[in-house]
Design a protein around this motif. Structure first.
Motif, short mmCIF file in Angstrom:
data_model
loop_
_atom_site.label_atom_id
_atom_site.label_comp_id
_atom_site.label_asym_id
_atom_site.label_seq_id
_atom_site.Cartn_x
_atom_site.Cartn_y
_atom_site.Cartn_z
N ASN A 158 14.59 -29.42 -47.80
CA ASN A 158 13.83 -28.17 -47.71
C ASN A 158 14.80 -27.02 -47.48
OD1 ASN A 158 11.32 -29.43 -47.89
ND2 ASN A 158 11.17 -29.72 -45.67
N CYS A 159 14.57 -25.92 -48.16
CA CYS A 159 15.41 -24.73 -48.01
C CYS A 159 14.48 -23.54 -47.79
CB CYS A 159 16.26 -24.54 -49.27
SG CYS A 159 17.31 -23.08 -49.25
N ALA B 27 8.46 -19.47 -54.31
CA ALA B 27 8.36 -20.87 -53.91
C ALA B 27 8.68 -21.73 -55.13
CB ALA B 27 6.97 -21.20 -53.39
N GLY B 28 9.53 -22.74 -54.93
CA GLY B 28 9.93 -23.55 -56.07
C GLY B 28 10.36 -24.94 -55.68
N ILE B 29 10.59 -25.76 -56.69
CA ILE B 29 11.00 -27.15 -56.53
C ILE B 29 12.19 -27.41 -57.45
CG2 ILE B 29 10.31 -29.58 -56.69
CD1 ILE B 29 7.41 -28.62 -56.41
N ASN C 264 12.52 -28.49 -51.92
CA ASN C 264 11.59 -27.37 -51.89
C ASN C 264 12.35 -26.12 -51.46
OD1 ASN C 264 9.11 -28.91 -52.31
ND2 ASN C 264 9.51 -29.76 -50.27
N VAL C 265 12.06 -25.02 -52.13
CA VAL C 265 12.70 -23.74 -51.79
C VAL C 265 11.62 -22.70 -51.56
CG1 VAL C 265 14.22 -21.90 -52.59
CG2 VAL C 265 14.76 -24.28 -53.15
N GLN C 266 11.66 -22.05 -50.41
CA GLN C 266 10.74 -20.96 -50.12
C GLN C 266 11.54 -19.79 -49.58
OE1 GLN C 266 7.96 -20.31 -46.46
NE2 GLN C 266 6.85 -21.66 -47.85
N ALA C 267 11.31 -18.62 -50.15
CA ALA C 267 12.06 -17.43 -49.73
C ALA C 267 11.15 -16.22 -49.73
CB ALA C 267 13.25 -17.20 -50.65
#
Length: 337
Positions: free
Chosen positions: A147-148, A214-216, A226-229
């Motif tokens: 997770n990021c 939000a991405g994968i 998982n990336v959420q920024a």
């Protein structure tokens, strides 16, 4: 002694100047900005020559290395001129806004025999260095996923400081401007990405680019991330973290600036060994400031004819991942890298 110059005297340039000041064999001798008042801090606090024309500044034979701190959309044109003048390059992130521009920068550096490094300073944080050692020793075993998260606050006044902020041509949104550092770390930890899917939105800030994403990611080794920024968190920065889940351990780097271990459990490290690692981080969480380390590393590379710690290709990989997220969000499809 190696002499430095700075092109672009906005906020980030002060970090370069401070880093240069702290290094014994580095000396700031010139700055350049099209707006004269932007250089007043440097003329008042450093013994530098000021220029409003970068072409004129690059004629100065005493300059060895140039820090490029302009809006990102201007990087390629300036870097080509700097390389042609046989000056080494310290480039603020992102390396550029497109792969074509990036290739121009890398090619110009190589063809003119100059060193190029990209400012991804988070690699030098103590907790990041310790995590990298654990991963390189394969102590987590097979990696399952990661997770990021970068949930920060950048108010409208931040974007209103300059007309280029938040634009797609010269700045980008939260992925390009803030989370690209964390994506660089994710690539450093996890390896080559092969697929991404992303959604993005501009929810709260009056800007052209995204303020939430939000991405994968799927990596070549089969692991996922998982990336959420975002820059929309109220009222201030909330969290910056990377968590890695492996068959033999779990690591979470966390806090508001990803400076500490929030979780460190590794099957083949006993409690005293883990405590020693945690203690090293807590004794000096920031380590040597990242900009200083970046500049020290390019000096070492010049003096020893070596590659800088963060290369142009590293900058290209991080940019390519951001652009894949953007492509996926625009097309609403899975993008293969």
């Amino acid at each position: 002694m190696l002499n430095f110059a700075i092109i672009g005297c906005g906020f980030i340039a002060r970090k370069h100047a401070l880093a240069i000041e702290k290094i014994d064999n580095a000396n700031l001798i010139a700055v350049c900005d099209r707006i004269p008042k932007m250089m007043s801090f440097y003329s008042e606090n450093y013994n530098v020559k000021t220029y409003t024309d970068s072409d004129e500044m690059l004629k100065n034979p005493l300059i060895d290395i140039v820090c490029i701190c302009t809006p990102s959309g201007l990087h390629a044109d300036i870097a080509e001129k700097v390389a042609a003048a046989k000056k080494h390059i310290v480039m603020e992130k992102p390396i550029a806004m497109t792969i074509e521009e990036t290739d121009r920068i890398i090619n110009a550096s190589e063809s003119n025999g100059v060193k190029l490094t990209i400012v991804h300073p988070n690699r030098f944080r103590t907790v990041v260095q310790e995590t990298k050692k654990i991963l390189d020793q394969k102590l987590l075993g097979k990696i399952s996923h990661a997770n990021c998260l970068v949930n920060w606050n950048r108010g409208q006044e931040y974007y209103d400081q300059a007309s280029w902020r938040g634009t797609k041509a010269h700045d980008g949104g939260v992925l390009m401007n803030q989370a690209i550092h964390n994506l660089d770390l994710l690539l450093w930890f996890m390896g080559k990405p092969t697929e991404v899917f992303s959604l993005e939105a501009t929810r709260l800030r009056d800007i052209e680019a995204e303020d939430v994403s939000a991405g994968i990611i799927r990596f070549e080794n089969g692991s996922l991330a998982n990336v959420q920024a975002s820059t929309t968190v109220y009222p201030k920065n909330f969290e910056e973290s990377i968590t890695i889940f492996g068959e033999k351990g779990t690591i979470k780097i966390g806090g508001t600036n990803a400076l500490h271990f929030e979780k460190l459990e590794v099957q083949n490290l006993d409690n005293p060994a883990i405590q020693n690692i945690v203690n090293r981080v807590e004794e000096d969480p920031w380590g040597t400031p990242g900009h200083q380390r970046i500049i020290e590393e390019i000096i070492f590379a010049i003096q020893n004819n070596a590659e800088p710690a963060v290369t142009g290709e590293d900058g290209k990989r991080a940019l390519k991942l951001v652009l894949a997220f953007y492509e996926s969000a625009a097309s609403k499809t899975l993008v293969y890298i």
